[in-house]
Design an enzyme around this catalytic site. Structure first.
Site, mmCIF file in Angstrom:
data_model
loop_
_atom_site.group_PDB
_atom_site.id
_atom_site.type_symbol
_atom_site.label_atom_id
_atom_site.label_comp_id
_atom_site.label_asym_id
_atom_site.label_seq_id
_atom_site.Cartn_x
_atom_site.Cartn_y
_atom_site.Cartn_z
ATOM 1 N N ASP A 1 -7.155 0.437 6.865
ATOM 2 C CA ASP A 1 -8.147 -0.417 7.315
ATOM 3 C C ASP A 1 -9.317 -0.332 6.167
ATOM 4 O OD1 ASP A 1 -6.728 -1.126 9.424
ATOM 5 O OD2 ASP A 1 -7.696 0.067 10.879
ATOM 6 N N THR B 1 1.013 -1.299 0.089
ATOM 7 C CA THR B 1 -0.149 -0.016 -0.023
ATOM 8 C C THR B 1 0.844 1.356 -0.029
ATOM 9 O OG1 THR B 1 -0.052 -0.072 2.546
ATOM 10 C CG2 THR B 1 -1.960 -1.191 1.271
#
Length: 289
Positions: A237, A192
């Site tokens: 998240d 990410t």
């Protein structure tokens, strides 16, 4: 929470204390449509909390007080075996004892039709035996138990030993770090990269894991137009919850990455963590599972 908001059937396994925080947390999850049968309440210990500080640029610092999270034992998982093995995606992270995470991943792998196992190595682990501080006794054992190892750049540096900052070829750094983690046993490595999107690195054959140049790299770019960042807390998240929901709905990894990135981008334009996650009804049609 993010996967549930996207309409995916979602169950949470964890531990809370027997306090007001626990009651509020469980009520919130139930309101979001999450199955909370796997959440245990431990006596004599406080629920874990994570106070968050956000600066003027929307960047965050988090102080983790793990509390009851550290009380979730491998033995506690036995009652949730069916829930784990019958799921489509098992999403794990590093805020409970690593030995418990490892048991969950091995449980998922114990059946041929088990779920895709995603391990998010966050907070970044260290090598050691103090599991209360999130240390992993064996990087290889943890990494080899997952199908997808998800890391940001700092976590990748810890696990691989490859410096991820500085000038030079970014893709070369990603390939080099991914090679180290693939050799450890990860099925694939998902980076990410914040505003720069995400990157999936795989090896088409086992022996190619040792050669960074031979790896397959799939890049998914960030937003085409810069967004006004209000609060980045929980963006990772949001990405992973959305990723799990899209995969469970049948999308392949690159497709799921692209859509999950868009969902996470929406979340950073709003304050808060779970409160910033978009509701299914507010999303454009092409982002609905």
């Amino acid at each position: 929470v993010m996967s549930a908001k996207l309409g995916a059937r979602t169950a949470m396994i964890g531990a809370l204390g027997s306090d007001d925080i626990a009651r509020i947390t469980i009520a919130n999850m139930v309101a979001c449509g999450i199955n909370t049968n796997g959440i245990l309440q431990k006596e004599g210990v406080a629920s874990g909390v994570a106070p968050i500080i956000v600066d003027e640029q929307g960047q965050n610092s988090i102080i983790i007080c793990p509390g009851a999270n550290l009380e979730l034992s491998p033995e506690d998982l036995e009652a949730q075996r069916d829930a784990i093995t019958s799921s489509k995606v098992l999403l794990c992270q590093n805020e409970i004892p690593p030995r418990t995470t490892l048991r969950a991943m091995k449980m998922a792998k114990s059946v041929s039709s088990g779920p895709l196992v995603i391990l998010n190595a966050a907070p970044a682990p260290r090598l050691g035996s103090n599991w209360e501080e999130g240390e992993w006794e064996n990087f290889e054992e943890m990494v080899a138990a997952c199908d997808v190892l998800c890391v940001n750049e700092s976590e990748a540096e810890v696990l691989s030993g490859v410096p991820m900052q500085g000038d030079g070829d970014v893709e070369h750094r990603l390939r080099s770090a991914a090679s180290k983690m693939l050799v450890m046993g990860a099925g694939m490595v998902l980076f990410t990269l914040g505003a720069h999107g995400s990157c999936l690195v795989t090896a088409s054959q086992q022996h190619l894991r040792h050669d960074p140049a031979a790896l397959t790299v799939t890049r998914v770019s960030g937003p085409d137009v810069p967004v006004a960042v209000v609060d980045t807390t929980g963006a990772g998240d949001a990405f992973l919850g959305a990723l799990a929901a899209f995969i469970a709905n049948g999308l392949d990894m690159p497709q799921a990455m692209a859509k999950a990135g868009r969902v996470a981008t929406i979340s950073v334009t709003r304050p808060g963590t779970q409160s910033s996650y978009p509701q299914l009804a507010t999303l454009p049609d092409d982002l609905r599972p």
